[in-house]
Design an enzyme around this catalytic site. Sequence first.
Site, short mmCIF file in Angstrom:
data_model
loop_
_atom_site.label_atom_id
_atom_site.label_comp_id
_atom_site.label_asym_id
_atom_site.label_seq_id
_atom_site.Cartn_x
_atom_site.Cartn_y
_atom_site.Cartn_z
CB CYS A 116 -0.92 -0.05 1.21
SG CYS A 116 -1.61 -1.70 1.42
CG HIS A 256 -2.52 2.37 3.89
ND1 HIS A 256 -3.35 2.21 2.81
CD2 HIS A 256 -2.32 1.12 4.40
CE1 HIS A 256 -3.63 0.94 2.65
NE2 HIS A 256 -3.02 0.25 3.60
CG ASN A 286 -6.01 -2.05 3.06
OD1 ASN A 286 -5.64 -1.38 2.09
ND2 ASN A 286 -5.18 -2.66 3.86
N1 COA Z 1 -14.77 -12.52 12.15
C1 COA Z 1 -14.84 -13.04 13.37
N2 COA Z 1 -13.78 -13.48 14.05
C2 COA Z 1 -12.58 -13.37 13.47
C3 COA Z 1 -12.41 -12.83 12.19
C4 COA Z 1 -13.57 -12.39 11.50
N3 COA Z 1 -13.54 -11.84 10.29
N4 COA Z 1 -11.11 -12.85 11.87
C5 COA Z 1 -10.46 -13.38 12.92
N5 COA Z 1 -11.34 -13.70 13.90
C6 COA Z 1 -11.09 -14.28 15.20
C7 COA Z 1 -9.77 -14.99 15.26
O1 COA Z 1 -9.89 -16.31 14.77
C8 COA Z 1 -9.46 -14.95 16.75
O2 COA Z 1 -10.20 -15.97 17.40
P1 COA Z 1 -9.51 -16.84 18.56
O3 COA Z 1 -9.16 -15.83 19.63
O4 COA Z 1 -10.59 -17.78 18.92
O5 COA Z 1 -8.34 -17.46 17.91
C9 COA Z 1 -10.05 -13.61 17.19
O6 COA Z 1 -10.99 -13.24 16.17
C10 COA Z 1 -9.02 -12.52 17.38
O7 COA Z 1 -8.21 -12.50 16.22
P2 COA Z 1 -6.97 -11.58 16.12
O8 COA Z 1 -6.29 -11.84 14.81
O9 COA Z 1 -6.15 -11.69 17.38
O10 COA Z 1 -7.67 -10.13 16.12
P3 COA Z 1 -7.01 -8.71 16.11
O11 COA Z 1 -7.61 -7.88 17.18
O12 COA Z 1 -5.51 -8.75 16.00
O13 COA Z 1 -7.57 -8.09 14.75
C11 COA Z 1 -6.88 -7.63 12.51
C12 COA Z 1 -7.21 -8.71 13.52
C13 COA Z 1 -6.47 -8.31 11.22
C14 COA Z 1 -8.13 -6.79 12.27
C15 COA Z 1 -5.75 -6.72 13.08
O14 COA Z 1 -4.70 -7.50 13.57
C16 COA Z 1 -5.22 -5.80 12.03
O15 COA Z 1 -5.92 -4.94 11.52
N6 COA Z 1 -3.92 -5.93 11.67
C17 COA Z 1 -3.38 -5.16 10.59
C18 COA Z 1 -3.76 -5.81 9.29
C19 COA Z 1 -3.57 -4.95 8.11
O16 COA Z 1 -3.67 -3.75 8.17
N7 COA Z 1 -3.31 -5.57 6.95
C20 COA Z 1 -3.21 -4.93 5.72
C21 COA Z 1 -1.99 -4.09 5.64
S1 COA Z 1 -1.87 -3.18 4.17
#
Ligand code: COA
Length: 329
Positions: A116, A256, A286
């Site tokens: 990005c 971003h 995104n």
């Molecule tokens: N719906 C419901 N539950 C979901 C889910 C969804 N779409 N995606 C993941 N989960 C669950 C996971 O399985 C996990 O369950 P568990 O605790 O039973 O294992 C729980 O939700 C928490 O997941 P986790 O990955 O720890 O959540 P988080 O608070 O870190 O949020 C993101 C996840 C991806 C939203 C966050 O980490 C993020 O935004 N990171 C940056 C990603 C990004 O910007 N990427 C693109 C860059 S250009």
Amino acid sequence: MAQDPIGLIGLGAYLPERVMTNADWAQRLDTSDEWITRRTGIKERRLARDDQTTLDLAAAAAESAIADAGLTAQDLDEIIVASDTPETYSPDTAAFLQHRLGAREITSYDLGGSGCAGFVLGLDIARARVRDRRRTILVVGVELLSRLMDWTDRHACILFGDGAGAAVVGASPRAARILAATAGTDGSQTDILGCPVGGTRYPFTLERAEKREHQKLVMKGSKVFKEAVTRMSAASRQVLAEAGLTLDDVDLVVPHQANQRIIQAVGQVLELPEEKVFVNVDRLGNTGSASIPLALWQAREAGRIKPGDLVLLTSFGAGFHWAALLLRF
Ligand code: COA
């Protein structure tokens, strides 16, 4: 004789009409509007039609930017396309775009794989090329992420949307001047975000295709989150220092749009009031390389940018890359 300022002389955007809401995702996957909203701030995103390709999105955004600059495609001297979802891997999207726009046989190339951060890096390269050769350069950020992602992977697919944004960079008295830019890469972090299958390291095979690995986004979510906040904040400070300005001078930050929590965290680190930070991730998700030009375009259309305003762009992406740039409108 004083030279005309180098900067943005036109801005354009294209958003597909189809809206995919969190409720739509919840019908296909084990997820919910509540989970997606709380963790990301995203409520809906745009998805391209099945008959559209990256080129269609790029061309629509490019045409609107060229018109906004009061130019025609014949006036362009160079085309840069930032995208991780190219029309084909070879040749690049820029070659297709040069022909589709009816531009002359000009230098055209992609910045691919920079995630990005590609569009902001493209603006910085364009600025240097304009300074060097007095050129008029089209920079496009385009992404058709819905076509490549695994629609069964709830960790990733709910984050993304499709779209394209573009800018024409040139030397003109009415340009939104590029005051300073900075970009960097931490290549020790190639494993935290990316689409590794399909290159020479993990070639595309039938076995991998059967497991849909070619559509798999590798993403260490919390690591990406922390790096994003650190790098976008540091890049913002660095670009301001290079211009001899401070955060108090900034009228609007266009970060971003990956996740509302990331944007809020950057705002907190930089101690920015909320009204100084532009957010559209709730409506678009995104959109990768398209995110910054789309947000800049929407901010301008919404009247959030006035003549004389100082606007700070800050971005990050797979690599791990980052880039920031300062504009004086
Ligand atoms: N719906 C419901 N539950 C979901 C889910 C969804 N779409 N995606 C993941 N989960 C669950 C996971 O399985 C996990 O369950 P568990 O605790 O039973 O294992 C729980 O939700 C928490 O997941 P986790 O990955 O720890 O959540 P988080 O608070 O870190 O949020 C993101 C996840 C991806 C939203 C966050 O980490 C993020 O935004 N990171 C940056 C990603 C990004 O910007 N990427 C693109 C860059 S250009």
